[in-house]
Design a protein around this motif. Structure first.
Motif, PDB file in Angstrom:
ATOM      1  N   ASP A  92       0.887  -1.155  -0.110  1.00  0.00           N
ATOM      2  CA  ASP A  92       0.087  -0.001  -0.086  1.00  0.00           C
ATOM      3  C   ASP A  92       0.913   1.215  -0.084  1.00  0.00           C
ATOM      4  OD1 ASP A  92      -2.174  -1.366  -0.109  1.00  0.00           O
ATOM      5  OD2 ASP A  92      -2.687  -1.197   2.138  1.00  0.00           O
ATOM      6  N   GLN A  93       0.520   2.171  -0.502  1.00  0.00           N
ATOM      7  CA  GLN A  93       1.135   3.578  -0.595  1.00  0.00           C
ATOM      8  C   GLN A  93       1.429   4.183   0.593  1.00  0.00           C
ATOM      9  OE1 GLN A  93       1.555   5.529  -4.329  1.00  0.00           O
ATOM     10  NE2 GLN A  93       1.620   3.459  -4.590  1.00  0.00           N
ATOM     11  N   SER A  94       0.467   4.091   1.460  1.00  0.00           N
ATOM     12  CA  SER A  94       0.854   4.592   2.846  1.00  0.00           C
ATOM     13  C   SER A  94       1.963   3.821   3.475  1.00  0.00           C
ATOM     14  CB  SER A  94      -0.473   4.563   3.838  1.00  0.00           C
ATOM     15  OG  SER A  94      -0.851   3.482   3.940  1.00  0.00           O
ATOM     16  N   ALA A  95       1.900   2.383   3.497  1.00  0.00           N
ATOM     17  CA  ALA A  95       2.963   1.624   3.791  1.00  0.00           C
ATOM     18  C   ALA A  95       4.417   1.832   3.314  1.00  0.00           C
ATOM     19  CB  ALA A  95       2.664   0.021   3.630  1.00  0.00           C
ATOM     20  N   ALA A  96       4.328   2.332   1.836  1.00  0.00           N
ATOM     21  CA  ALA A  96       5.667   2.520   1.236  1.00  0.00           C
ATOM     22  C   ALA A  96       6.075   3.805   1.972  1.00  0.00           C
ATOM     23  CB  ALA A  96       5.327   2.589  -0.112  1.00  0.00           C
ATOM     24  N   CYS A  97       5.298   4.614   1.969  1.00  0.00           N
ATOM     25  CA  CYS A  97       5.545   6.127   2.588  1.00  0.00           C
ATOM     26  C   CYS A  97       6.312   5.981   4.031  1.00  0.00           C
ATOM     27  CB  CYS A  97       4.613   7.106   2.468  1.00  0.00           C
ATOM     28  SG  CYS A  97       4.127   7.765   1.008  1.00  0.00           S
ATOM     29  N   MET A  98       5.403   5.130   4.701  1.00  0.00           N
ATOM     30  CA  MET A  98       6.192   5.032   6.122  1.00  0.00           C
ATOM     31  C   MET A  98       7.545   4.372   6.277  1.00  0.00           C
ATOM     32  SD  MET A  98       4.650   3.294   9.251  1.00  0.00           S
ATOM     33  CE  MET A  98       3.047   4.188   9.391  1.00  0.00           C
ATOM     34  N   ALA A  99       7.611   3.075   5.259  1.00  0.00           N
ATOM     35  CA  ALA A  99       8.808   2.550   5.332  1.00  0.00           C
ATOM     36  C   ALA A  99      10.086   3.257   4.487  1.00  0.00           C
ATOM     37  CB  ALA A  99       8.461   0.906   4.569  1.00  0.00           C
ATOM     38  N   GLY A 100       9.516   4.084   3.579  1.00  0.00           N
ATOM     39  CA  GLY A 100      10.772   4.766   2.972  1.00  0.00           C
ATOM     40  C   GLY A 100      11.064   5.921   4.169  1.00  0.00           C
ATOM     41  N   ASP A 101      10.434   6.587   4.412  1.00  0.00           N
ATOM     42  CA  ASP A 101      10.513   7.701   5.241  1.00  0.00           C
ATOM     43  C   ASP A 101      11.436   7.274   6.719  1.00  0.00           C
ATOM     44  OD1 ASP A 101       9.347   9.621   4.004  1.00  0.00           O
ATOM     45  OD2 ASP A 101       7.571   9.537   5.287  1.00  0.00           O
ATOM     46  N   ASN A 102      11.488   5.913   6.890  1.00  0.00           N
ATOM     47  CA  ASN A 102      12.381   5.216   8.196  1.00  0.00           C
ATOM     48  C   ASN A 102      13.385   4.201   7.677  1.00  0.00           C
ATOM     49  OD1 ASN A 102      10.398   6.562  10.643  1.00  0.00           O
ATOM     50  ND2 ASN A 102       8.963   6.053   9.176  1.00  0.00           N
ATOM     51  N   GLY A 103      13.491   4.199   6.420  1.00  0.00           N
ATOM     52  CA  GLY A 103      14.645   3.308   5.991  1.00  0.00           C
ATOM     53  C   GLY A 103      14.259   1.690   6.517  1.00  0.00           C
ATOM     54  N   LEU A 104      13.146   1.181   6.286  1.00  0.00           N
ATOM     55  CA  LEU A 104      12.739   0.054   6.566  1.00  0.00           C
ATOM     56  C   LEU A 104      13.027  -0.928   5.202  1.00  0.00           C
ATOM     57  CD1 LEU A 104      11.605  -1.906   8.983  1.00  0.00           C
ATOM     58  CD2 LEU A 104       9.322  -1.711   7.659  1.00  0.00           C
ATOM     59  N   VAL A 105      13.742  -2.125   5.525  1.00  0.00           N
ATOM     60  CA  VAL A 105      13.962  -3.071   4.558  1.00  0.00           C
ATOM     61  C   VAL A 105      13.017  -4.303   4.709  1.00  0.00           C
ATOM     62  CG1 VAL A 105      15.807  -4.629   3.787  1.00  0.00           C
ATOM     63  CG2 VAL A 105      16.584  -2.461   4.994  1.00  0.00           C
ATOM     64  N   ILE A 106      12.360  -4.470   3.494  1.00  0.00           N
ATOM     65  CA  ILE A 106      11.507  -5.409   3.521  1.00  0.00           C
ATOM     66  C   ILE A 106      11.554  -6.403   2.200  1.00  0.00           C
ATOM     67  CG2 ILE A 106       8.830  -6.012   2.742  1.00  0.00           C
ATOM     68  CD1 ILE A 106       8.015  -2.990   3.789  1.00  0.00           C
ATOM     69  N   ARG A 107      11.322  -7.678   2.530  1.00  0.00           N
ATOM     70  CA  ARG A 107      11.647  -8.543   1.431  1.00  0.00           C
ATOM     71  C   ARG A 107      10.087  -9.319   1.182  1.00  0.00           C
ATOM     72  NH1 ARG A 107      14.766 -10.671  -2.132  1.00  0.00           N
ATOM     73  NH2 ARG A 107      16.598  -9.879  -0.909  1.00  0.00           N
ATOM     74  N   LEU A 108       9.651  -9.021   0.001  1.00  0.00           N
ATOM     75  CA  LEU A 108       8.388  -9.304  -0.293  1.00  0.00           C
ATOM     76  C   LEU A 108       8.400 -10.671  -1.241  1.00  0.00           C
ATOM     77  CD1 LEU A 108       5.423  -7.228  -1.411  1.00  0.00           C
ATOM     78  CD2 LEU A 108       5.927  -9.520  -2.670  1.00  0.00           C
ATOM     79  N   PHE A 109       7.956 -11.731  -0.740  1.00  0.00           N
ATOM     80  CA  PHE A 109       8.061 -13.053  -1.507  1.00  0.00           C
ATOM     81  C   PHE A 109       6.840 -14.217  -1.326  1.00  0.00           C
ATOM     82  CE2 PHE A 109       9.231 -13.591   2.752  1.00  0.00           C
ATOM     83  CZ  PHE A 109       9.009 -14.867   3.203  1.00  0.00           C
ATOM     84  N   ALA A 110       6.810 -14.843  -1.940  1.00  0.00           N
ATOM     85  CA  ALA A 110       5.368 -15.754  -1.801  1.00  0.00           C
ATOM     86  C   ALA A 110       5.608 -16.809  -1.049  1.00  0.00           C
ATOM     87  CB  ALA A 110       5.173 -16.530  -3.263  1.00  0.00           C
ATOM     88  N   LEU A 111       4.625 -17.342  -0.200  1.00  0.00           N
ATOM     89  CA  LEU A 111       5.114 -18.353   0.716  1.00  0.00           C
ATOM     90  C   LEU A 111       4.223 -19.434   0.108  1.00  0.00           C
ATOM     91  CD1 LEU A 111       6.166 -18.497   3.679  1.00  0.00           C
ATOM     92  CD2 LEU A 111       3.853 -18.509   4.488  1.00  0.00           C
ATOM     93  N   GLU A 112       4.882 -20.033  -0.748  1.00  0.00           N
ATOM     94  CA  GLU A 112       4.371 -21.364  -1.388  1.00  0.00           C
ATOM     95  C   GLU A 112       4.715 -22.483  -0.437  1.00  0.00           C
ATOM     96  OE1 GLU A 112       6.347 -21.857  -4.997  1.00  0.00           O
ATOM     97  OE2 GLU A 112       4.960 -20.169  -5.987  1.00  0.00           O
ATOM     98  N   GLN A 113       5.832 -22.339   0.302  1.00  0.00           N
ATOM     99  CA  GLN A 113       6.186 -23.486   1.407  1.00  0.00           C
ATOM    100  C   GLN A 113       6.685 -22.681   2.831  1.00  0.00           C
ATOM    101  OE1 GLN A 113       5.767 -26.590   0.911  1.00  0.00           O
ATOM    102  NE2 GLN A 113       5.272 -26.320  -1.273  1.00  0.00           N
ATOM    103  N   PRO A 114       6.028 -22.833   3.737  1.00  0.00           N
ATOM    104  CA  PRO A 114       6.337 -22.369   4.908  1.00  0.00           C
ATOM    105  C   PRO A 114       7.892 -21.969   5.240  1.00  0.00           C
ATOM    106  CG  PRO A 114       4.638 -23.528   5.293  1.00  0.00           C
ATOM    107  CD  PRO A 114       5.026 -24.259   3.998  1.00  0.00           C
ATOM    108  N   GLU A 115       8.754 -23.269   4.630  1.00  0.00           N
ATOM    109  CA  GLU A 115      10.181 -23.314   4.830  1.00  0.00           C
ATOM    110  C   GLU A 115      10.821 -22.015   4.183  1.00  0.00           C
ATOM    111  OE1 GLU A 115       8.342 -26.881   5.841  1.00  0.00           O
ATOM    112  OE2 GLU A 115       8.319 -25.705   3.943  1.00  0.00           O
ATOM    113  N   SER A 116      10.288 -21.331   3.329  1.00  0.00           N
ATOM    114  CA  SER A 116      10.636 -19.984   2.848  1.00  0.00           C
ATOM    115  C   SER A 116      11.054 -19.068   3.839  1.00  0.00           C
ATOM    116  CB  SER A 116       9.671 -19.568   1.776  1.00  0.00           C
ATOM    117  OG  SER A 116       9.336 -20.454   0.877  1.00  0.00           O
TER     118      SER A 116
END
Length: 239
Positions: free
Chosen positions: A198-222
């Protein structure tokens, strides 16, 4: 890939759809137990883990309200549903041998302790897996924004967003020729209106330097693999 975690503290966002597993709605207890066994294993490796949970397996706020319910009430129902999921996750973590602490941002003392950043950070430092339900306690806020807020409050080094797509694309991933990004800046997400978070989440993360890895949870072991250094999906940063 080694058996040594690459970060000390991380927050994992689990969608309600993940908990629904093959059932599509409600809780698939086989999937729930698989996910929680992996989380317990990650904690045993020394990672301090926070978990923020959605509610799409029960209720999707304004979407499920379909214009029939007031938006505030629809979002309140969604926050209640996230707490139901948090309680289930806490129970499954206990079965997996972990020490969970279930917190709710919306005060529900009969069901969960009330969330505060200090309480969450203290529990993390004690080796507990902190599971947060109740959304942010406010309507008009998505789970994406909620997990960014909690990750910042808990001082996470990395945020894992397990989605139903394997990364961020330059267009609808189902369209021919869609290109997946391995790395993406929040500035690009906002400028190109990319459907990552979401745009609001992107703004907050960018303003505070948060690092996010976005991926598919096809297997919980990921989840474990990412914490050990694997790089699936898309890395979201300020760079």
């Amino acid at each position: 890939m080694s058996n040594t975690p690459t970060v000390r503290r991380a927050v994992v966002k689990l969608s309600g759809e993940t908990l629904a597993g093959k059932l599509g709605r409600g809780i698939d207890f086989e999937m729930l137990d698989r996910v929680c066994r992996v989380l317990a294993e990650c904690a045993s490796l020394g990672v301090e883990l926070g978990v923020v949970v959605g509610a799409g397996n029960f209720w999707r706020g304004v979407k499920d309200g379909g214009g029939k319910l007031d938006r505030v009430r629809a979002d309140h129902m969604g926050m209640l549903a996230t707490t139901m999921n948090a309680i289930a996750i806490g129970d499954a973590l206990e079965r997996a041998g972990a020490a969970p602490l279930v917190l709710s941002a919306t005060p529900m003392p009969a069901y969960a302790d009330t969330y505060s950043p200090d309480r969450a950070r203290r529990a993390l430092s004690e080796g507990k897996i902190v599971v947060v339900g109740g959304g942010t306690g406010n309507p008009y806020v998505s789970t994406d924004t909620g997990v960014v807020l909690r990750a910042l409050e808990m001082k996470a080094e990395l945020t894992l967003m397990a989605k139903n797509v394997d990364g961020v694309y330059d267009r609808d991933p189902h369209e021919p020729g869609a290109v997946k990004f391995d790395r993406l800046s929040y500035r690009r997400i906002l400028a190109d209106h990319l459907n990552a978070i979401d745009q609001s989440a992107a703004c907050m993360a960018g303003d505070n330097g948060l690092v996010i890895r976005l991926f598919a949870l096809e297997q919980p072991e990921s989840i474990r693999e990412v914490l050990l250094g694997a790089t699936p999906g898309t890395l979201l940063t300020n760079d």
